[in-house]
Design an enzyme around this catalytic site. Structure first.
Site, PDB file in Angstrom:
ATOM      1  N   ASP A  69      10.035   3.987  -0.091  1.00  0.00           N
ATOM      2  CA  ASP A  69       9.051   3.262  -0.095  1.00  0.00           C
ATOM      3  C   ASP A  69       8.657   2.147  -1.278  1.00  0.00           C
ATOM      4  O   ASP A  69       9.236   2.834  -2.361  1.00  0.00           O
ATOM      5  CB  ASP A  69       7.803   4.088   0.308  1.00  0.00           C
ATOM      6  N   GLU A 131       7.052   8.439  -1.795  1.00  0.00           N
ATOM      7  CA  GLU A 131       7.117   8.937  -3.099  1.00  0.00           C
ATOM      8  C   GLU A 131       5.877   8.311  -3.740  1.00  0.00           C
ATOM      9  O   GLU A 131       5.331   8.897  -4.869  1.00  0.00           O
ATOM     10  CB  GLU A 131       8.403   8.476  -3.654  1.00  0.00           C
TER      11      GLU A 131
HETATM   12 ZN   LIG Z   1       9.807   4.927  -7.989  1.00  0.00          ZN
END
Ligand SMILES: [Zn+2]
Length: 376
Positions: A69, A131
């Protein structure tokens, strides 16, 4: 490697969106090279983590870990389409180039070569999701290591360190606190319960907690600031000045030095909320949910994972990084972890984010040598 990076960047995987298309591309790529992999989906099926493995499926391998992401581009002024990789001299420009699709591309490019090598221990590549938001996208695989999957000896998280070896970072836990009061006409404030007033008291409580932590003797001089910080970063509440507000929500975070209980401030806020609520009407509520969790990292500098990674990265000394990573999840699961990846964090989350070709090549060489080290 550039081709893979171009493909990865073309998938708009801002954390709020699905990464299914990117994962389908990666799965096709791995299948084409006959590289075994497993997937783990979130409950919605919109987010997919992948664990690819070259070498035997046994313990004591090494995990390379990256997230798929990226952060949003909203409000940033880019000179070209952020999702169309642009070459500018030796720079590859695009959203996620350095954080951290560059690392993912370097690792994916290396796998087919490593597939042909006589690895005695496995090299795993874990590609996670979310994340940049909740931090949980790597957890299902990390929890499976040593249970349903072989237990690796250590993990290398490829966040940008300019290929330095980071052994410590602060933890990051983010929260959302919602206060539900009772609306009333502002001419008769006693008829309602002002949610903004209660939120204000809660934030003052957090401010005091921050001051206490600043004075706490548990400091770590490797970080600036050396103490655990608490900060409120966002607030929303009320409708108009002449209405007693029924709702107020704020978001806050704790960045903890290793060794500090990262959940303690929230526990204290919960206790404060419980005590505050007993004096109020039953419909009034204060509730806090955890929105992001990345534990602190502190790997012993003498650990074999550190000396090995330093040697492969051609570095003398380990360092620390100012940001949180998924490395803390590995350490919490009992797997030693370091952070070592291409490019500079100065470029991360910025408009015209870039990574240099030379850094990607350095990372590719590092992974190749890591593969060699697993052949003996
Ligand atoms: Zn990162």
């Amino acid at each position: 490697m550039g081709d893979i990076l171009e493909r990865l960047i073309a998938f708009n995987t801002i954390s709020e969106r699905s990464n299914k298309d990117l994962s389908a591309y990666v799965r096709d790529y791995l299948t084409a090279y006959d590289i075994p992999f497993e997937i783990s989906e979130d409950p919605t099926g919109e987010k997919v983590a992948i664990l690819a493995t070259v070498g035997p499926m046994i313990n004591d391998g090494v995990v390379l870990s990256g997230h798929t992401d990226v952060v949003p581009v909203t409000g940033q002024s880019w000179t070209s389409d952020p999702f169309l990789l642009r070459r500018d001299g030796d720079r590859f420009v695009g959203r996620g180039a350095v954080d951290m699709k560059g690392f993912c591309a370097a690792a994916l490019a290396a796998l087919p070569r490593l597939r042909e090598r006589p690895l005695k221990r496995p090299l795993h590549l874990l590609l996670s999701y979310d994340e940049e938001t909740s931090g949980i996208g790597s957890l299902s695989f990390i929890e499976s290591f040593g249970r349903d999957l072989p237990r690796p000896s250590h993990a290398i998280i490829g966040e940008p360190t300019e290929m330095q070896v980071a052994i410590a970072h602060k933890g990051l836990v983010s929260y959302q606190t919602k206060v539900s009061g009772i609306a009333a006409h502002a001419s008769r404030p006693a008829d309602g319960v002002n949610a903004i007033d209660i939120a204000n008291e809660a934030m003052t409580f957090l401010r005091c907690a921050a001051t206490e932590l600043q004075a706490d003797r548990l400091k770590d001089a490797r970080f600036d600031p050396s103490f655990t910080t608490v900060h409120v970063g966002w607030i929303n509440g009320g409708t108009a000045a002449n209405v007693v507000p029924s709702d107020c929500t704020f978001e806050w975070e704790v960045r903890s030095v290793p060794g500090v209980d990262d959940g303690l401030v929230n526990e204290k806020l919960d206790a404060w909320a419980a005590a505050t609520l007993t004096a109020l009407q039953p419909t009034v509520d204060i509730s806090t949910t955890t929105t992001c969790m990345l534990p602190a990292l502190s790997t012993d500098a003498k650990h074999a994972a550190v000396s090995t990674t330093l040697r492969l990265a051609k570095r003398d000394q380990p360092c620390t990084v100012p940001y949180a990573t998924e490395a803390g999840h590995f350490q919490r699961a009992g797997i030693a972890a370091v952070v070592c990846g291409p490019g500079s964090v100065e470029q991360a989350h910025r408009p015209d984010e870039y990574i240099r070709l030379s850094e990607l090549q350095r990372c590719g060489d590092f992974i190749t040598q890591l593969g060699d080290s697993l052949c003996v």
